[in-house]
Design an enzyme around this catalytic site. Structure first.
Site: not given
Ligand code: IMP
Length: 190
Positions: A9, A11, A68, A171, A177
Site C-alpha cells: 500500500n 499511501n 494488521d 485521523k 494506526r
Molecule cells: P489492514 O490490516 O490495514 O489491511 O485492514 C484490514 C481492513 O480493516 C481494511 O480492509 C479495512 O476494511 C479495515 N480498516 C483498516 N484500517 C482502517 C481504517 O483506518 N479505517 C477504516 N477501515 C479500516
C-alpha cells in the site's frame, strides 16, 4: 539501518516513511522484489502481523515490521475483527462490508466499536508487538468521503465527525494506526 515495511500500500508506506528517523532506510515489499500478497491466515490481527513480518525475515533475511487492523463491534461479539477486509465475502469491498455491518446492527442498541492495529517488528531475530486502539461508535448512515474502509460509519469517542470527515493528519493523531506507529517509532528512535 535497512528496514522493510511489509506492505504494497503506497499511501501507508509514504505516511510511515515520513514519520521515521532519518537513519532508517525504509523499503516496501515491492522494493525487495516481493510481488505476492502474503497470506493472512492467522486467527487474530496480532498473529497476522507476526506472520507477515516473519515471512519477510525468513525469506529475505531482512529486518521487518508488518501491521494488521481489525474493527471490533461490541454487540456483534467483536466481529468483524480479523475478518474486517472480507466481512461481506469479497476482499476489500468496503461498500459491501459497510452494508453488512449496518444491517447486522439494525436492531442493536449498543453501537460501541473500536479499531485495533497490531504492528509486529522483527528486528535482529527478536519480535516486539505494538498495539494502537481507537474507541468509538458505528453511526447509522455514512458521512464523509475521505479515508477508506469503514471510515464513513466510524465516529471516534469525543468527536462529532466520522474518520471520513477528518483530515489524514487529524485521523492519524487520534487513530489506531497512528498510535501503534508512534510506539514503534519511539522504540526505533531509542
Ligand atoms: P489492514 O490490516 O490495514 O489491511 O485492514 C484490514 C481492513 O480493516 C481494511 O480492509 C479495512 O476494511 C479495515 N480498516 C483498516 N484500517 C482502517 C481504517 O483506518 N479505517 C477504516 N477501515 C479500516
Amino acid at each position: 539501518m535497512k528496514l522493510v515495511f511489509a506492505t504494497h500500500n503506497k499511501n501507508k508506506f509514504t505516511e510511515v516513511k515520513a514519520m521515521l528517523p532519518h537513519h532508517i532506510e525504509l523499503l516496501s515489499l515491492d522494493d525487495i522484489g516481493c510481488n505476492e500478497d502474503i497470506e493472512e491466515t492467522g486467527e487474530t490481527i496480532e498473529d497476522n502481523a507476526i506472520l507477515k513480518a516473519n515471512y519477510v525475515r525468513d525469506t529475505y533475511n531482512l529486518n521487518c515490521f508488518a501491521d494488521d487492523t481489525g474493527l471490533e463491534v461490541q454487540s456483534l461479539n467483536n466481529e468483524p475483527g480479523v475478518y474486517s477486509a472480507r466481512y461481506a465475502g469479497v476482499s476489500h469491498d468496503s461498500n459491501a462490508n459497510i452494508k453488512k455491518l449496518l444491517s447486522n446492527l439494525e436492531n442493536k442498541e449498543n453501537r460501541s466499536a473500536r479499531f485495533k492495529t497490531a504492528i509486529a517488528l522483527s528486528l535482529d531475530h527478536e519480535e516486539v508487538m505494538f498495539l494502537g486502539i481507537c474507541e468509538g461508535e458505528i453511526i447509522k448512515e455514512l458521512r464523509g468521503d475521505s479515508g477508506f474502509g469503514y471510515d464513513p460509519i466510524f465516529q471516534p469517542k469525543g468527536f462529532d465527525k466520522t474518520f471520513a470527515e477528518m483530515t489524514l493528519q487529524q485521523k492519524s493523531e487520534i487513530g489506531h494506526r497512528g498510535k501503534a506507529m508512534r510506539k514503534l517509532i519511539d522504540y526505533l528512535s531509542k
